[in-house]
Design an enzyme around this catalytic site. Structure first.
Site, mmCIF file in Angstrom:
data_model
loop_
_atom_site.group_PDB
_atom_site.id
_atom_site.type_symbol
_atom_site.label_atom_id
_atom_site.label_comp_id
_atom_site.label_asym_id
_atom_site.label_seq_id
_atom_site.Cartn_x
_atom_site.Cartn_y
_atom_site.Cartn_z
ATOM 1 N N GLN A 159 -3.285 10.758 4.888
ATOM 2 C CA GLN A 159 -3.102 9.339 5.180
ATOM 3 C C GLN A 159 -3.347 9.086 6.658
ATOM 4 O O GLN A 159 -2.826 9.804 7.515
ATOM 5 C CB GLN A 159 -1.690 8.873 4.813
ATOM 6 C CG GLN A 159 -1.524 7.363 4.962
ATOM 7 C CD GLN A 159 -0.123 6.881 4.633
ATOM 8 O OE1 GLN A 159 0.816 7.198 5.331
ATOM 9 N NE2 GLN A 159 0.005 6.104 3.559
ATOM 10 N N CYS B 285 -7.759 -3.582 7.532
ATOM 11 C CA CYS B 285 -8.928 -4.216 8.154
ATOM 12 C C CYS B 285 -10.241 -3.442 8.043
ATOM 13 O O CYS B 285 -11.227 -4.000 7.610
ATOM 14 C CB CYS B 285 -8.631 -4.518 9.616
ATOM 15 S SG CYS B 285 -7.333 -5.747 9.830
ATOM 16 N N GLY C 24 8.591 2.374 -5.532
ATOM 17 C CA GLY C 24 9.855 1.759 -5.165
ATOM 18 C C GLY C 24 10.981 1.989 -6.157
ATOM 19 O O GLY C 24 10.851 1.679 -7.347
ATOM 20 N N ALA D 40 8.778 8.375 -3.536
ATOM 21 C CA ALA D 40 9.047 8.649 -2.118
ATOM 22 C C ALA D 40 10.491 9.124 -1.935
ATOM 23 O O ALA D 40 10.780 10.308 -2.027
ATOM 24 C CB ALA D 40 8.758 7.401 -1.286
#
Length: 635
Positions: free
Chosen positions: A372, A403, A483, A505
């Site tokens: 990452q 972006c 989540g 996670a």
């Protein structure tokens, strides 16, 4: 039949017979050691009150208390400001590096058997006399060296903190030649930073031909009269996604001394790297010998690039600090399908920082592995993509910024590119559904959506209804949800929301055997001894990765303690009144079924250190530790 005591809101429902008070909990752990006088007990309680995370300083209903404790609870309710602590990170924690704990260090040139070639010569500040070093060296931490037992040779020699296992007469390093031969030529850890590549990056001699050629094209005027250049300006929506990342706290060693070997670095790695651009990358400009094939002149079409087919697989999230290589090995063993390295900063990679490159390392058991990246500008992102494309082995690259995706994916990368985003920046303003179609158009192979905004962090439940909405918007591009998954029921509900897969996670940090539970569709009432064996395996993997000398031992201890700061939140299945445990339910004070289970439930830093000493021996005299995270999820 005993009456069921309802747990307070936000508190996990532990069976009444296991519940206890804070004082009884710590007294039980304390009495396991040496008896203390009244004065010592009072002093110890004051220390615990200072060290204990605020997550435990809450009013717990359903437990009998005396008048004094009720008065204390009332006082806490009158001070809501105090209860709002424990958010985010302990950014002011002391920064003590592992090499701080060893004052008299042996020069690496001596350990490597080339003392006469020390780069600093008479100016070297390290010891060169092995006898003098051994006289000053702290006692060994154990009689078994995991490196010697596993590989037949310990490369740390006399500096190993378990050196008695492999030192002969005159401090000669013993080698098990038969076992060592079995590992010859095998690269257990890939993506190492070679000295040659590091030199090229630091001296700015690495060729970014493909990236620079494309960036020059950006500088030309476009049809709308604007120039490309550094596309520092993004739309408001894109900027919101960009802001979803948080700066990462560096954990690397001080790179000031060039002769110090990198901890955990494979000594054979330099020969396995490709630090310079491959010949086929520059076929158009470099004169070659032999016939030119179609592969040299015809670029791969998008449909011919490598595919990322991980739908339905269990994805271990890239976890800053705790998602290190030894921890990923533990999760991989317990059923994780996809792993990803910790978030690396593009500018640091381009500068050849060894601590940043360490985040890209890949163990040979990680069959589906990605890295990452974090960056803000197309030029650095594009150059970093070309750099990694030529020098490391990964199955995908994950971006934490929205972006520059169009630039990186279409022009530079040969491997699939994925994107991880949150719902937005502000709590009640979701923008992910507006960004996801653009990511699909730009060519992203997959998107992972964390069901919270950046502002929320972990203070609210993940919005899985919104994740389901975004999964429909993303189609046919795969979307993974992330989540609040801490049980196989949570995972099943998540998959019913229409996502392609789930990323885990915090759930993996609290109980890494969650992957096993999901695959076997059961609750695993794992014993304290089984959990301790997992910790033992982690320390062995850590010594293998970071080294068995003092620096490696203390680095392993540091990451073990960081993991324990999450692991203590787990409540054993056999103690719960109702299943499953919810990730945002705080555990009350409870007595485990044995001493070790109770010790593992403590949120006191001293108890975590005690567990580390059971595995890695006594801490150094000046040892200090403060966890990076403040248990924000309990607020």
């Amino acid at each position: 039949m005993a009456a069921v005591v309802a747990a307070a809101p936000g508190v996990a429902p532990v069976r009444a017979r296991f519940l206890t008070s804070k004082e009884q909990f710590h007294a039980y752990l304390r009495d396991r050691g040496e008896p203390r006088g009244q004065g010592e007990e009072k002093e110890k309680e004051e220390e615990e009150e200072k060290e204990e995370p605020p997550a435990k300083r809450v009013r717990t209903e359903g437990i009998g208390r005396d008048e004094e404790s009720r008065e204390d609870a009332g006082a806490e309710e009158k001070e809501p400001v105090e209860r709002k602590r424990a958010r985010g990170q302990n950014k002011s924690r002391p920064c003590v590096k592992p090499n701080h704990y060893e004052q008299n260090r042996l020069c690496p040139s001596v350990t490597q058997g080339c003392a006469d070639k020390c780069f600093f010569g008479p100016r070297c500040r390290f010891l060169h006399d092995v006898g003098e070093y051994m006289a000053l060296k702290p006692p060994d931490l154990g009689h078994r060296c995991v490196l010697f037992e596993t590989f037949g040779k310990c490369t740390y020699g006399v500096t190993c903190r378990f050196a008695k296992a492999h030192l002969g007469d005159s401090f000669q390093n013993i080698i098990n030649t038969e076992l060592a031969k079995q590992w010859e030529g095998k690269a257990l850890v890939r993506n190492n930073l070679s000295k040659d590549l590091q030199h090229q990056l630091r001296k700015r001699k690495f060729s970014f031909k493909k990236a620079e050629e494309f960036l020059r094209g950006l500088a030309k005027p476009r049809g709308d009269g604007r120039k490309g250049g550094k596309a520092t300006g993004c739309s408001a929506e894109e900027q919101e996604v960009s802001n979803c990342t948080t700066p990462k706290e560096g954990d690397g060693d001080d790179p000031a001394c060039p002769v110090l070997p990198e901890q955990g670095e494979d000594p054979k790695a330099d020969g396995l790297q490709s630090p310079s651009p491959r010949d086929d990358e520059e076929a158009s400009s470099i004169q070659t010998v032999g016939p030119v094939t179609d592969e040299d002149v015809i670029k791969l079409r998008p449909c011919e690039k490598r595919k990322l087919e991980i739908q339905g697989k269990l994805y271990l999230a890239p976890l800053t600090t705790c998602g290190n290589l030894p921890f990923r090995r533990i999760c991989k063993r317990l059923g994780a399908d996809v792993t990803c390295g910790e978030m690396a900063v593009c500018t640091n990679l381009l500068q050849g920082q060894a601590s940043e490159w360490a985040l890209l390392k890949r163990h040979h058991t990680e069959d589906i592995f990605g890295v990452q990246l974090e960056g803000a500008f197309p030029d650095t992102m594009t150059k970093c993509a070309e750099l990694l494309n030529q020098t490391i082995e990964v199955d995908f690259v994950d971006i934490n910024v929205g972006c520059p995706i169009d630039l990186v994916y279409k022009k530079v990368l040969d491997v699939p590119l994925t994107v991880k985003i949150r719902t937005g920046v502000q709590e009640k303003i979701n923008v992910a559904h507006k960004i996801i179609p653009k990511l699909r158009e730009w060519g992203a192979a997959m998107v992972t959506l964390h069901g919270r905004s950046r502002e929320q962090r972990y203070t609210r439940n993940a919005d899985w209804d919104y994740i389901a909405e975004c999964a429909q918007v993303a189609s046919p591009m795969p979307l993974f949800g992330n989540g609040d998954i801490l049980s196989y029921e949570d995972a099943n509900r998540a998959m019913q929301m229409g996502v392609s897969g789930i990323m885990i996670a915090r759930g993996a940090l609290i109980k890494p055997w969650l992957f096993t539970e999901i695959k076997e569709q059961r609750h695993w009432d794992i014993s304290s001894s089984e959990r301790f064996e997992l910790l033992k395996d982690f320390t062995n993997y850590g010594l293998e990765h970071w080294g068995s000398d003092t620096q490696g031992v203390e680095k392993t201890r540091k990451f073990l303690l960081e993991w324990l700061s999450f692991l203590c939140r787990y409540i054993p299945v056999g103690l719960l009144e109702f299943l499953p445990q919810k990730i945002n339910e705080r555990p009350p004070y409870y007595m485990g079924r044995d001493y070790l289970e109770t010790l593992m439930a403590s949120q006191n830093v001293d108890d975590w250190i005690r567990i580390s000493e059971l595995l890695l021996g006594p801490v150094p005299p000046s040892f200090t530790f403060l966890p990076k995270h403040k248990a924000n999820s309990y607020r």
